[in-house]
Design a protein around this motif. Sequence first.
Motif, short mmCIF file in Angstrom:
data_model
loop_
_atom_site.label_atom_id
_atom_site.label_comp_id
_atom_site.label_asym_id
_atom_site.label_seq_id
_atom_site.Cartn_x
_atom_site.Cartn_y
_atom_site.Cartn_z
N ILE A 165 14.38 10.39 18.60
CA ILE A 165 13.59 10.91 17.48
C ILE A 165 12.32 10.07 17.37
N VAL A 166 11.18 10.73 17.43
CA VAL A 166 9.89 10.04 17.45
C VAL A 166 9.48 9.65 16.03
N LEU A 167 9.20 8.37 15.86
CA LEU A 167 8.66 7.85 14.60
C LEU A 167 7.31 7.23 14.93
N ASP A 168 6.26 8.05 14.93
CA ASP A 168 4.94 7.56 15.32
C ASP A 168 4.14 7.01 14.15
N GLY A 169 4.82 6.80 13.02
CA GLY A 169 4.17 6.24 11.83
C GLY A 169 5.13 6.31 10.67
N PRO A 170 4.69 5.85 9.49
CA PRO A 170 5.54 5.95 8.30
C PRO A 170 5.88 7.41 8.00
N ASP A 201 0.83 -1.21 0.00
CA ASP A 201 0.00 0.00 0.00
C ASP A 201 0.87 1.26 0.00
N HIS A 202 1.90 1.27 -0.84
CA HIS A 202 2.80 2.42 -1.03
C HIS A 202 3.65 2.75 0.19
N VAL A 203 3.71 1.83 1.14
CA VAL A 203 4.58 2.00 2.31
C VAL A 203 5.62 0.89 2.30
N ALA A 204 6.89 1.27 2.37
CA ALA A 204 7.97 0.30 2.46
C ALA A 204 8.36 0.12 3.92
N THR A 205 8.27 -1.09 4.42
CA THR A 205 8.74 -1.40 5.77
C THR A 205 10.17 -1.90 5.65
N VAL A 206 11.11 -1.13 6.18
CA VAL A 206 12.54 -1.43 6.06
C VAL A 206 13.05 -1.90 7.42
N LYS A 253 5.99 6.35 1.42
CA LYS A 253 6.51 6.54 2.77
C LYS A 253 7.25 5.30 3.23
N VAL A 254 7.97 5.45 4.34
CA VAL A 254 8.79 4.36 4.88
C VAL A 254 8.49 4.17 6.36
N ALA A 255 8.31 2.92 6.76
CA ALA A 255 8.21 2.54 8.17
C ALA A 255 9.49 1.79 8.54
N PHE A 256 10.03 2.09 9.70
CA PHE A 256 11.32 1.51 10.09
C PHE A 256 11.14 0.42 11.15
N GLU A 257 11.94 -0.63 10.99
CA GLU A 257 12.10 -1.66 12.00
C GLU A 257 13.59 -1.91 12.21
N MET A 258 13.93 -2.38 13.40
CA MET A 258 15.30 -2.80 13.68
C MET A 258 15.26 -4.15 14.36
N ASP A 259 16.00 -5.09 13.77
CA ASP A 259 16.03 -6.46 14.29
C ASP A 259 14.63 -7.04 14.45
N GLY A 260 13.75 -6.69 13.50
CA GLY A 260 12.40 -7.25 13.46
C GLY A 260 11.38 -6.55 14.33
N ARG A 261 11.78 -5.49 15.04
CA ARG A 261 10.84 -4.79 15.92
C ARG A 261 10.56 -3.38 15.38
N PRO A 262 9.29 -2.95 15.38
CA PRO A 262 8.97 -1.59 14.91
C PRO A 262 9.70 -0.53 15.73
N VAL A 263 10.15 0.52 15.05
CA VAL A 263 10.87 1.61 15.72
C VAL A 263 9.90 2.76 15.97
#
Length: 327
Positions: free
Chosen positions: A212-217, A155-160, A194-204
Amino acid sequence: MSCQPWSVARARRHRRAALLTTALTLPALALTACGAQPAAPGGRPSGSSAGTGTSGGTSGAPAPLTSVPSTPSAPTPSAPGTGGSGGTSVKTVGTAVYFLHGEQVSPVPRAVTAPATATAAVRALLDGPNGYEARHGRTTAVPSGTRLRSLVIRDHVATVDLSGRYDDGGGSLSLRERLAQVVFTVTRFPSVHKVAFEMDGRPVHHFGGEGIVLDGPVGRADFENVSPAVLVESPLIGDAVRTPVRVRGSANTFEAEFRLKVTDTAGHTAADVQVRATSGTGTRGTFDVTFPYKAARTGPGLLTAYFMSPADGRPVTVDTVPLTVNR
């Protein structure tokens, strides 16, 4: 005289036997001519499988072997852009990854292989600038050793999903720069907004020690403070250009106006034109212009984006893109 009746009788018996043999042989010849196979013991046609009634294995049975050896066909030459034997298509796509020039994002060219183009682009970003780019001031805020675990677009969001090394060290500016580098690299592809971030499989949700607050993509507009006032998206560093040159990108300048200058290898100004973006003065707009230039000779040159300061009228350089300028 007495032996003639015996001879005639014997001749008649021979003729009857021959006629009987002929009568028995003709049906077998007729069956063979119609393509039927001779009956094997048990009443099943020889060479056929149970449940199949068609010669040649067309109902799933193996095709009959032929006594004539087949000649291997010559290999078919691979078409341009294919990966060799088997016809597997390998398509190379030109894109850009975003390093830093000073404290702002700056695109550099990369070639990636389809279809996993966004994944390949992020991996190229993590590899860092090459020697040519480093010599022209391109750097990265992404910590060495950061690995891409996965990238999923929906849906146009890349989860990295990146390894935990990604948020190591640096202050708030460095953290924002490395986030922006990934966001700009992935949103270079039209399918990603937009981009949503994860680190080691967990949402950031809070990135780095600075929190730095990332409350969404997030998208490009969330990183305006690390974007140059004029972002040239094409041509890219190291590209070869010819006149007329086409320049595209985005800008956020006073009254949406700025200038583009081409300098040739002798340092002479080959062109200097005024450009107006679709918007400015706090709102980023786009531009796409084509203009001629006149270079003294072919060689290394420079594309400079600048604007005239509204305060004192002096030129303010926004960014520079090293090029090969063809005469």
